[in-house]
Design a protein around this motif. Structure first.
Motif, mmCIF file in Angstrom:
data_model
loop_
_atom_site.group_PDB
_atom_site.id
_atom_site.type_symbol
_atom_site.label_atom_id
_atom_site.label_comp_id
_atom_site.label_asym_id
_atom_site.label_seq_id
_atom_site.Cartn_x
_atom_site.Cartn_y
_atom_site.Cartn_z
ATOM 1 N N ARG A 89 -46.165 23.183 -98.552
ATOM 2 C CA ARG A 89 -45.215 22.521 -97.850
ATOM 3 C C ARG A 89 -45.685 21.688 -96.719
ATOM 4 N NH1 ARG A 89 -38.650 23.129 -96.491
ATOM 5 N NH2 ARG A 89 -38.646 23.136 -98.870
ATOM 6 N N LEU A 90 -45.449 20.311 -96.600
ATOM 7 C CA LEU A 90 -46.108 19.662 -95.458
ATOM 8 C C LEU A 90 -44.869 18.858 -94.865
ATOM 9 C CD1 LEU A 90 -48.969 17.504 -97.510
ATOM 10 C CD2 LEU A 90 -49.041 19.654 -96.244
ATOM 11 N N GLY A 91 -44.498 19.434 -93.743
ATOM 12 C CA GLY A 91 -43.341 18.726 -92.955
ATOM 13 C C GLY A 91 -43.696 18.151 -91.640
ATOM 14 N N VAL A 92 -42.841 17.151 -91.182
ATOM 15 C CA VAL A 92 -43.115 16.626 -89.795
ATOM 16 C C VAL A 92 -41.484 16.962 -89.083
ATOM 17 C CG1 VAL A 92 -43.534 14.825 -88.296
ATOM 18 C CG2 VAL A 92 -44.701 15.250 -90.378
ATOM 19 N N VAL A 93 -41.658 17.350 -88.011
ATOM 20 C CA VAL A 93 -40.126 17.682 -87.427
ATOM 21 C C VAL A 93 -40.165 16.469 -86.113
ATOM 22 C CG1 VAL A 93 -38.950 19.011 -85.915
ATOM 23 C CG2 VAL A 93 -40.112 20.338 -87.752
ATOM 24 N N VAL B 156 -41.701 6.160 -100.843
ATOM 25 C CA VAL B 156 -42.102 6.141 -102.354
ATOM 26 C C VAL B 156 -43.365 6.565 -102.573
ATOM 27 C CG1 VAL B 156 -42.726 4.317 -104.141
ATOM 28 C CG2 VAL B 156 -40.639 3.770 -102.396
ATOM 29 N N LEU B 157 -44.339 6.516 -101.750
ATOM 30 C CA LEU B 157 -45.540 7.397 -102.109
ATOM 31 C C LEU B 157 -45.462 8.865 -101.914
ATOM 32 C CD1 LEU B 157 -48.660 7.115 -102.273
ATOM 33 C CD2 LEU B 157 -48.941 6.947 -99.982
ATOM 34 N N VAL B 158 -44.779 9.229 -100.977
ATOM 35 C CA VAL B 158 -44.429 10.783 -100.648
ATOM 36 C C VAL B 158 -43.859 11.234 -102.082
ATOM 37 C CG1 VAL B 158 -43.103 12.238 -99.474
ATOM 38 C CG2 VAL B 158 -44.352 10.607 -98.357
ATOM 39 N N ASP B 159 -42.823 10.489 -102.756
ATOM 40 C CA ASP B 159 -42.070 10.846 -103.683
ATOM 41 C C ASP B 159 -42.839 10.945 -104.796
ATOM 42 O OD1 ASP B 159 -39.259 11.298 -105.290
ATOM 43 O OD2 ASP B 159 -40.012 9.626 -106.184
ATOM 44 N N ARG C 109 -41.627 17.488 -104.871
ATOM 45 C CA ARG C 109 -40.161 17.364 -104.297
ATOM 46 C C ARG C 109 -40.268 17.112 -102.979
ATOM 47 N NH1 ARG C 109 -36.626 22.672 -103.538
ATOM 48 N NH2 ARG C 109 -38.086 23.756 -102.199
ATOM 49 N N TRP C 110 -39.311 16.384 -102.320
ATOM 50 C CA TRP C 110 -39.332 16.248 -100.828
ATOM 51 C C TRP C 110 -37.982 16.255 -100.306
ATOM 52 C CZ3 TRP C 110 -37.291 11.806 -98.552
ATOM 53 C CH2 TRP C 110 -36.923 10.824 -99.383
ATOM 54 N N GLY C 111 -37.815 16.464 -98.926
ATOM 55 C CA GLY C 111 -36.393 16.313 -98.406
ATOM 56 C C GLY C 111 -36.355 16.148 -96.998
ATOM 57 N N THR C 112 -35.206 16.278 -96.370
ATOM 58 C CA THR C 112 -34.958 16.287 -95.089
ATOM 59 C C THR C 112 -34.027 17.602 -94.713
ATOM 60 O OG1 THR C 112 -35.147 14.075 -94.955
ATOM 61 C CG2 THR C 112 -33.982 15.052 -93.104
#
Length: 140
Positions: free
Chosen positions: A82-86, A110-113, A118-121
């Motif tokens: 998991r890669l995340g940015v806060v 779109v690139l992240v998708d 999966r991705w989210g907030t």
């Protein structure tokens, strides 16, 4: 007597760093991602992970409110990174699917998708974390 640490394929250590909310922080974020993936023996994920973290940092730089962001790299399961940015903005990112060829920016999600499983907030009372998960092979 020498004590050796045994690396764990999942969970801790996670990797995180607070960075200035500037475009140049993407370089430091990519370095952090490469360090984590190398520690976990997942070098084959470096290209996709570098692109994903670059897009997430870019979004936080563009839309965050305070002068810093936090980059987080974790391995919640043996087959996911998991890669995340806060950031301190509560604005939920929207994936742009329009095809207006005049705009060079604005389609990072779109690139992240495309690159993530999966991705989210995750919303917090003070801001959010936008994240993407890459599928990976468990370390052997």
């Amino acid at each position: 007597m020498t004590v050796m640490a045994t690396p764990r394929p999942t969970g801790h250590p996670g990797y995180s760093e607070t960075l200035p909310r500037v475009a140049e922080s993407a370089t430091v974020a990519r370095r952090l991602v490469r360090t984590a993936l190398a520690a976990w023996g997942l070098e084959d994920q470096m290209d996709d992970a570098s692109l994903v973290i670059t897009e997430l940092v870019s979004n936080a730089v563009d839309h965050g409110r305070l002068p810093s962001i936090r980059v987080i790299v974790s391995r919640p399961t043996a087959n996911r990174v998991r890669l995340g940015v806060v950031d301190r903005s509560k604005a939920v990112p929207m994936m742009r699917t329009d095809s207006n060829g005049d705009q060079l920016r604005g389609r990072g999600l779109v690139l992240v998708d495309a690159l993530t499983e999966r991705w989210g907030t995750d919303l917090y009372g003070w801001g959010k974390q936008v994240w993407g998960e890459l599928k990976c092979e468990p370390a052997r």
